[in-house]
Design a protein around this motif. Structure first.
Motif, PDB file in Angstrom:
ATOM      1  N   PHE A 186     170.619   3.277  54.197  1.00 18.03           N
ATOM      2  CA  PHE A 186     170.818   4.037  55.412  1.00 18.03           C
ATOM      3  C   PHE A 186     169.739   3.714  56.435  1.00 18.03           C
ATOM      4  O   PHE A 186     168.819   4.486  56.691  1.00 18.03           O
ATOM      5  CB  PHE A 186     170.834   5.539  55.125  1.00 18.03           C
ATOM      6  N   THR A 187     169.841   2.562  57.007  1.00 18.35           N
ATOM      7  CA  THR A 187     168.928   2.175  58.067  1.00 18.35           C
ATOM      8  C   THR A 187     169.557   0.983  58.770  1.00 18.35           C
ATOM      9  O   THR A 187     170.277   0.215  58.145  1.00 18.35           O
ATOM     10  CB  THR A 187     167.538   1.807  57.494  1.00 18.35           C
ATOM     11  N   LEU A 188     169.324   0.884  60.073  1.00 21.34           N
ATOM     12  CA  LEU A 188     169.833  -0.287  60.763  1.00 21.34           C
ATOM     13  C   LEU A 188     168.858  -1.426  60.548  1.00 21.34           C
ATOM     14  O   LEU A 188     167.649  -1.234  60.543  1.00 21.34           O
ATOM     15  CB  LEU A 188     169.994  -0.008  62.256  1.00 21.34           C
ATOM     16  N   ASN A 201     177.656   3.473  55.934  1.00 16.55           N
ATOM     17  CA  ASN A 201     176.755   4.488  56.401  1.00 16.55           C
ATOM     18  C   ASN A 201     177.275   5.899  56.154  1.00 16.55           C
ATOM     19  O   ASN A 201     177.921   6.492  57.009  1.00 16.55           O
ATOM     20  CB  ASN A 201     176.553   4.234  57.892  1.00 16.55           C
ATOM     21  N   PRO A 203     175.784   8.934  55.888  1.00 13.20           N
ATOM     22  CA  PRO A 203     175.382  10.038  56.769  1.00 13.20           C
ATOM     23  C   PRO A 203     176.171  10.044  58.077  1.00 13.20           C
ATOM     24  O   PRO A 203     176.544  11.105  58.570  1.00 13.20           O
ATOM     25  CB  PRO A 203     173.897   9.768  57.021  1.00 13.20           C
ATOM     26  N   SER A 204     176.455   8.873  58.612  1.00 14.05           N
ATOM     27  CA  SER A 204     177.237   8.814  59.846  1.00 14.05           C
ATOM     28  C   SER A 204     178.641   9.367  59.635  1.00 14.05           C
ATOM     29  O   SER A 204     179.141  10.146  60.444  1.00 14.05           O
ATOM     30  CB  SER A 204     177.334   7.373  60.343  1.00 14.05           C
ATOM     31  N   SER A 205     179.246   8.956  58.553  1.00 11.06           N
ATOM     32  CA  SER A 205     180.593   9.448  58.272  1.00 11.06           C
ATOM     33  C   SER A 205     180.600  10.960  58.114  1.00 11.06           C
ATOM     34  O   SER A 205     181.469  11.652  58.634  1.00 11.06           O
ATOM     35  CB  SER A 205     181.112   8.849  56.970  1.00 11.06           C
ATOM     36  N   ALA A 207     178.538  13.055  59.336  1.00 10.80           N
ATOM     37  CA  ALA A 207     178.311  13.706  60.626  1.00 10.80           C
ATOM     38  C   ALA A 207     179.624  13.863  61.384  1.00 10.80           C
ATOM     39  O   ALA A 207     179.917  14.917  61.937  1.00 10.80           O
ATOM     40  CB  ALA A 207     177.306  12.920  61.452  1.00 10.80           C
ATOM     41  N   VAL A 208     180.414  12.795  61.390  1.00  7.69           N
ATOM     42  CA  VAL A 208     181.685  12.848  62.103  1.00  7.69           C
ATOM     43  C   VAL A 208     182.594  13.905  61.487  1.00  7.69           C
ATOM     44  O   VAL A 208     183.143  14.764  62.184  1.00  7.69           O
ATOM     45  CB  VAL A 208     182.387  11.468  62.070  1.00  7.69           C
ATOM     46  N   GLN A 211     181.270  17.593  61.918  1.00  5.47           N
ATOM     47  CA  GLN A 211     181.378  18.034  63.308  1.00  5.47           C
ATOM     48  C   GLN A 211     182.820  18.392  63.661  1.00  5.47           C
ATOM     49  O   GLN A 211     183.088  19.414  64.281  1.00  5.47           O
ATOM     50  CB  GLN A 211     180.905  16.912  64.229  1.00  5.47           C
TER      51      GLN A 211
ATOM     52  N   LEU B  18     178.671  10.391  67.686  1.00  9.18           N
ATOM     53  CA  LEU B  18     178.370  11.191  66.510  1.00  9.18           C
ATOM     54  C   LEU B  18     177.853  10.340  65.368  1.00  9.18           C
ATOM     55  O   LEU B  18     176.927  10.721  64.645  1.00  9.18           O
ATOM     56  CB  LEU B  18     179.658  11.894  66.083  1.00  9.18           C
ATOM     57  N   SER B  19     178.423   9.162  65.199  1.00  9.59           N
ATOM     58  CA  SER B  19     177.994   8.366  64.055  1.00  9.59           C
ATOM     59  C   SER B  19     176.657   7.685  64.320  1.00  9.59           C
ATOM     60  O   SER B  19     176.010   7.224  63.386  1.00  9.59           O
ATOM     61  CB  SER B  19     179.074   7.365  63.657  1.00  9.59           C
ATOM     62  N   ARG B  20     176.237   7.658  65.581  1.00  6.56           N
ATOM     63  CA  ARG B  20     174.897   7.121  65.849  1.00  6.56           C
ATOM     64  C   ARG B  20     173.815   8.178  65.694  1.00  6.56           C
ATOM     65  O   ARG B  20     172.669   7.858  65.377  1.00  6.56           O
ATOM     66  CB  ARG B  20     174.844   6.539  67.266  1.00  6.56           C
ATOM     67  N   PRO B  22     172.943  10.400  63.428  1.00  6.34           N
ATOM     68  CA  PRO B  22     172.115  10.423  62.212  1.00  6.34           C
ATOM     69  C   PRO B  22     171.094   9.292  62.192  1.00  6.34           C
ATOM     70  O   PRO B  22     169.991   9.466  61.673  1.00  6.34           O
ATOM     71  CB  PRO B  22     173.136  10.256  61.082  1.00  6.34           C
ATOM     72  N   LEU B  23     171.454   8.162  62.769  1.00  8.65           N
ATOM     73  CA  LEU B  23     170.510   7.043  62.820  1.00  8.65           C
ATOM     74  C   LEU B  23     169.341   7.375  63.736  1.00  8.65           C
ATOM     75  O   LEU B  23     168.192   7.087  63.416  1.00  8.65           O
ATOM     76  CB  LEU B  23     171.209   5.778  63.301  1.00  8.65           C
TER      77      LEU B  23
END
Lengths: 221, 221
Positions: A186-188, A201, A203-205, A207-208, A211, B18-20, B22-23
């Motif tokens: 989990f990092t770019l 990713n 955490p991104s999923s 979050a979507v 929300q 939204l998916s950004r 968390p990053l």
DNA sequence: TAGATTGTTAATCGATTAACAATC
DNA sequence: TAGATTGTTAATCGATTAACAATC
């Protein structure tokens, strides 16, 4: 329909089209196993809950023959075209770094090979893991990664180390000649121009999803 | 900036924004731990390899205060706003069905709880698994799912069963009142309108990556 | 002050959807 | 034939990028 100039295919599928193709493939495969001979874009769209025009466009892009009005596409041919297009026929080699629980899961997953990805070997810095065989894959020490990549010319690297080690693993991979990285940390990643990265990713999923749920519950939308 | 009418926040972030988030959160968190006090959208953009305007827009959307020209955003406030926005403060409960290797991995992952997702319990049809405790989570038999969902009012379901069982698990979940499904099975789910589904789809990702690599190697692009 | 950084408005880009003629 | 299905062209939608004035 794929048009050919010499031996070069010129249909360039968009990312979004590309990510739908495996779903079409697996759905149509299932139909084939049930003995169906023909499938229409409309039927696929309905089963997969997608817009029919979208599916039509996607399929007409990869199919080597035109679909027949009223019937659709011949399943055998279409599956061939799909698997050809997706590269399921020719096998790419990959290496994986980070043999934790996720790494093991991926190493031992047999389905990737049917999708043209052969994970040749895993690397880990933990000496206790080195030398083990997980599934049918050997675990080698990190020190051997460079020579392995250079010797075999493998182009795809899978990163399943913790986030704080991902960049350094990535740098090493790139240094040795890896061109495409599938990143589960989990990092770019910072990579030189021209190196491909695909991030998985969670955490991104999440979050979507959460929300959307919150909005729904609040009746905002 | 979030604008409020009564107690209702009206910034609706797009899926991609939204998916950004968390990053951003994890990156800015790291900066906080290194003792930084301020962060600019420009700096975040550079670290994460994103377009600065994009980051600026995203951050201005979630921040409760305006950024200061020349300085950026106060880190403490911004992190608060981000975690508020992402719902990291308030915990959602979820259940997970399918305690195979992937299911276990997710059940035992402690990071989800810091992102506001508490996986309360796992379900599996395998009697050998039922009654076990994995991580700190109990495994219950499928038969208890209905009563569990109805009793607790849990709204999020995670599906980690094989593809051919996913639809039936999904149907049961929806039947019992689950509103949002995080689907790790490689199949699209048919759900009634209004039910949210987020698919994690490795074959799709792989297709995108390997196609890009192939294009690159062929110098088509 | 000068320059970095902000927020916003307009332009661009890409993907999806709508409309429709062609065909078995 | 009539109607389902095809492929394509145009319209729409959404997200990203470019341009720019405002501010510390």
């Amino acid at each position: 329909m794929i048009r050919c100039i010499g031996k070069c295919t010129i249909f360039a599928a968009s990312k979004s089209t590309l990510s739908r193709l495996p779903l079409y493939y697996s759905h149509i495969r299932k139909m084939q196993q049930q003995g169906e001979k023909y499938v229409s874009a409309a039927a696929v769209a309905q089963s997969l809950n997608l817009n029919p025009v979208l599916v039509r466009k996607d399929l007409s892009g990869v199919s080597s023959v035109e679909g027949k009005p009223r019937a659709g596409f011949e399943i055998d041919t279409l599956l061939n075209d799909l698997s050809e297009f997706l590269g399921y026929n020719k096998v790419d080699e990959a290496i994986l770094v980070g043999v934790g629980s996720l790494g093991r899961l991926i190493l031992t997953n047999t389905e990737f090979s049917s999708m043209g990805l052969d994970i040749a070997v895993g690397f880990d810095k933990d000496p206790d893991l080195v030398g083990l065989q997980i599934g049918s894959k050997y675990i080698l020490p990190m020190e051997k990664m460079e020579s392995y990549i250079k010797r075999t010319g493998v182009k795809i690297g899978i990163i399943t180390v913790p986030a704080d080690q991902a960049q350094s693993v990535c740098d090493q991979m790139v240094e040795c000649g890896i061109l495409a990285i599938w990143n589960f940390a989990f990092t770019l990643l910072n990579v030189p121009k021209g190196i491909l990265v695909k991030n998985e990713n969670l955490p991104s999923s999440l979050a979507v999803l959460s929300q959307q749920l919150a909005n729904k519950l609040n009746n905002i939308k």
